[in-house]
Scaffold this active site. Structure first.
Site, short mmCIF file in Angstrom:
data_model
loop_
_atom_site.label_atom_id
_atom_site.label_comp_id
_atom_site.label_asym_id
_atom_site.label_seq_id
_atom_site.Cartn_x
_atom_site.Cartn_y
_atom_site.Cartn_z
N ASP A 73 -31.10 27.99 80.07
CA ASP A 73 -30.31 28.91 79.26
C ASP A 73 -29.97 28.34 77.89
O ASP A 73 -29.22 28.95 77.13
CB ASP A 73 -28.99 29.25 79.98
CG ASP A 73 -29.24 29.97 81.29
OD1 ASP A 73 -30.00 30.94 81.30
OD2 ASP A 73 -28.69 29.53 82.31
N ASP A 89 -25.52 33.93 83.43
CA ASP A 89 -26.77 33.67 84.13
C ASP A 89 -26.51 33.78 85.63
O ASP A 89 -25.36 33.76 86.07
CB ASP A 89 -27.27 32.28 83.76
CG ASP A 89 -28.51 31.88 84.53
OD1 ASP A 89 -29.45 32.68 84.56
OD2 ASP A 89 -28.52 30.78 85.11
N ASP A 94 -26.40 27.55 82.88
CA ASP A 94 -26.40 26.22 83.50
C ASP A 94 -26.82 25.13 82.53
O ASP A 94 -26.91 23.96 82.92
CB ASP A 94 -27.29 26.19 84.74
CG ASP A 94 -28.74 26.49 84.42
OD1 ASP A 94 -29.55 26.53 85.36
OD2 ASP A 94 -29.07 26.68 83.24
#
Length: 640
Positions: free
Chosen positions: A533, A337, A529
């Site tokens: 996600d 991410d 995180d």
């Protein structure tokens, strides 16, 4: 000020030595007792003592080293299963029955030693991080409504309580700073080498050490759900799980053990029926049972994985299971991410573009003065940038904030506004910053344009090195999945060396991207995180949550939690898992070759019982020690 005082929590005692930790294990104490008795029996034999005396010492050695395996084997037998513990005890008793009491005692000692090594590996794994649960102080000073303080056990704090934390004290609970300012040493929880600032609105964690200031903290979670409590639960969970390889071995072990028993009975009965004497037939059968038993095979898998879990835990990475640690070494694709993973998730002023004859420092100081009372992340970033440059920021009056439009205030008699730039005054420099995906705000003084500030999410220092290390390990760079704009994603990806960029994604789009990679044959590790996600973390073969110490969602969705929020641990973690898998293969190879060689020798020739015991149990100890190699400090190698 509160009148109650809080007894200062003493610093934790120095960590006990490995020897003292090992001696607390009953398996180690009994194995050591058995070894001493075995050596004493051998000494009595060498000095010509009465045989009855040495026999008595050897039989006591049997009891000391064999009673725990005997109990475990009996329990397994009552559940209609057969394990190696029972095989070894039966073999030792059989050896004693034919007068080979020395050989039986040797078998007991070496088998007990291998069990002690396994217990020590498990204990080291749990102690590597579980000691965090003991960091929180036993008492806390709760502030009552009238401002007085009441000292009470920290376990009695409830959500919403306000606690006073004096300089040098350990924080009694996870919470939010309501008043005061200080620096907090979080090394005990996150491994960060430097203290971090704690101001009003910041989150703090139980077990961390307050610095020179006094803090008032609101308790946000109960004691049993604090960061250190959840970490302890994760380590317990990881220690109790079994990897896929271990589960396969245990399934085979049941059938294999039954086969060994059947073969032993046949090897005893057939020669006896063909005219062999009882002692030689029984000796050969007992030797076969010993050398064919899968002791080393059973110990081949878990010690390396448990050692890897312990080593990772010492460096702020929690693997929630042995399955996760084993799976890390099999990943072939990494998905990362952007916000909160490759970046730290906070905007930072990256460019100051003054208009006219204003200097950059003057423009930034005016903007920081107007943003001073603001709680918006952009406002905090502007104030932080001015403070980092050491600028004198004047006070403001008449502060006003309009949601989605910016702020305005009076600074030194002038009207200053900070807002989105107007199209009519957008310069080439502003457009260039926006094309790079950066957020641009305009500063106006008395209605006239004074300049622009460009802000971007700050890249983590180790991001580029981590991407390069992962790319080198996998043969291709990670894939970037983000919900941010394509411009911002491409700009960041170019800076860290990622070529496969997918931007503007919703959480379900990230899951679809993971499924696509898996459909192409990849085993996917997702690094996020732990909040937005979470679906992708759950869908991945291995999910890694960055900075998950304060996120319940990260703990529940991820297989691995990077507590100290350090990207450099990722390639080190993958390599650690690969080393653990290589050790498992080495152990299985060693154990298998030794069993085949000794069984063949016993079947086609004459294998002396002492040599069979030494070879088989020696391989068991060797396998256990080989698995503990990952406990060494040099087993961990983070990216530069």
């Amino acid at each position: 000020m509160p009148t109650a005082t809080l007894t200062r929590t003493t610093d934790p005692q120095p960590a006990p030595s490995r020897l003292s930790v090992a001696w607390t294990l009953s398996e180690v104490r009994w194995a050591a007792t058995a070894l001493v008795l075995f050596l004493l029996g051998g000494l009595l034999q060498l000095t010509g003592a009465p045989p009855l005396l040495s026999w008595a010492v050897y039989l006591t050695c049997y009891v000391a080293g064999g009673w725990e395996p005997a109990v475990a084997g009996w329990r397994a037998l009552r559940e209609r299963t057969l394990d190696v513990d029972l095989l070894m005890v039966v073999a030792a008793i059989g050896a004693a029955a034919i007068g080979q009491v020395f050989d039986g005692a040797l078998l007991i000692v070496v088998f007990a030693t291998s069990g002690a090594l396994e217990a020590f590996a498990t204990r080291r794994t749990r102690d590597a991080v579980r000691s965090l649960t003991e960091l929180a102080p036993e008492q806390a000073c709760r502030l009552d409504d009238d401002g007085t303080g009441t000292v009470l056990p920290a376990l009695e704090l409830v959500v919403g309580d306000r606690v006073l934390v004096r300089p040098g004290d350990r924080l009694p609970a996870d919470g939010t700073v309501l008043a005061g300012a200080s620096e907090v040493d979080r090394a005990s929880v996150t491994g960060e080498p430097m203290p971090v600032d704690a101001r009003v609105g910041d989150t703090v964690f139980a077990g961390t050490v307050n610095g020179t200031g006094t803090l008032t903290v609101r308790v946000d979670v109960p004691a049993h759900d604090s960061v250190v409590a959840r970490i302890g639960a994760l380590v317990e969970q990881a220690s109790e799980t079994k990897a896929g390889t271990q589960l396969f071995i245990e399934r085979v072990e049941q059938r294999y053990s039954v086969g060994v028993v059947v073969a032993t009975l046949a090897l005893f009965a057939v020669p006896l029926l063909l005219g062999a004497d009882l002692q030689s037939a029984l000796l050969r059968a007992m030797t076969f049972m010993i050398v064919a038993s899968p002791c080393a095979l059973v110990l081949a898998t878990m010690p390396p994985l448990l050692s890897a879990i312990a080593t990772a835990g010492r460096h702020g990475v929690l693997a929630t299971s042995a399955v996760a640690m084993e799976g890390l070494g099999t990943v072939t694709a990494v998905v990362v991410d952007k916000t909160g993973t490759l970046t730290d998730g906070t905007p930072t002023v990256v460019a100051v573009l003054p208009a006219g004859d204003r200097s950059p420092d003057e423009l930034l100081a005016l903007a920081a003065a107007a943003e001073g009372p603001s709680e918006h992340p952009i406002g905090r970033a502007v104030v932080t940038a001015a403070r980092d440059r050491g600028l004198a920021v004047p006070a403001c009056t008449d502060f006003r904030a309009a949601v989605g439009r910016g702020v305005s205030a009076t600074v030194a008699g002038r009207s200053v506004t900070v807002s989105a730039p107007q199209d009519t005054v957008r310069s080439g420099a502003v457009r260039a910053e926006q094309d790079r995906g950066r957020t641009v705000v305009e500063v106006r003084v008395d209605g006239a344009p004074a300049g622009h500030l460009a802000l971007a999410d700050r890249l983590r220092p180790a991001a580029a090195d981590t991407v390069a290390a992962l790319g080198g390990a996998l043969g291709h760079s990670p894939v970037l999945l983000t919900g941010d704009s394509p411009q911002a994603a491409r700009s960041l990806a170019a800076g860290v060396g990622i070529t496969d960029v997918r931007a503007g994604l919703l959480p379900e789009d990230k899951v679809a991207a993971v499924r696509e990679l898996q459909a192409r044959g990849h085993r996917v590790m997702v690094v996020g995180d732990g909040v937005n996600d979470a679906p992708a973390l759950a869908a991945a073969d291995v999910g890694v949550a960055m900075g998950g110490i304060g996120s319940d969602l990260a703990v529940s969705s991820a297989d691995v939690v990077v507590v100290r929020d350090d990207l450099a641990t990722l390639p080190a973690l993958v390599e650690l898992s690969r080393r653990a898998r290589r050790l498992v293969v080495q152990n299985l190879t060693i154990a298998g070759l030794v069993v085949v060689a000794l069984v063949t020798w016993d079947l086609v020739g004459h294998l002396p019982l002492p040599l069979g015991v030494a070879g088989h149990e020696g391989s068991t100890v060797l396998v256990a020690l080989n698995g503990l190699r990952l406990l060494r400090r040099r087993a961990w190698a983070p990216a530069a």
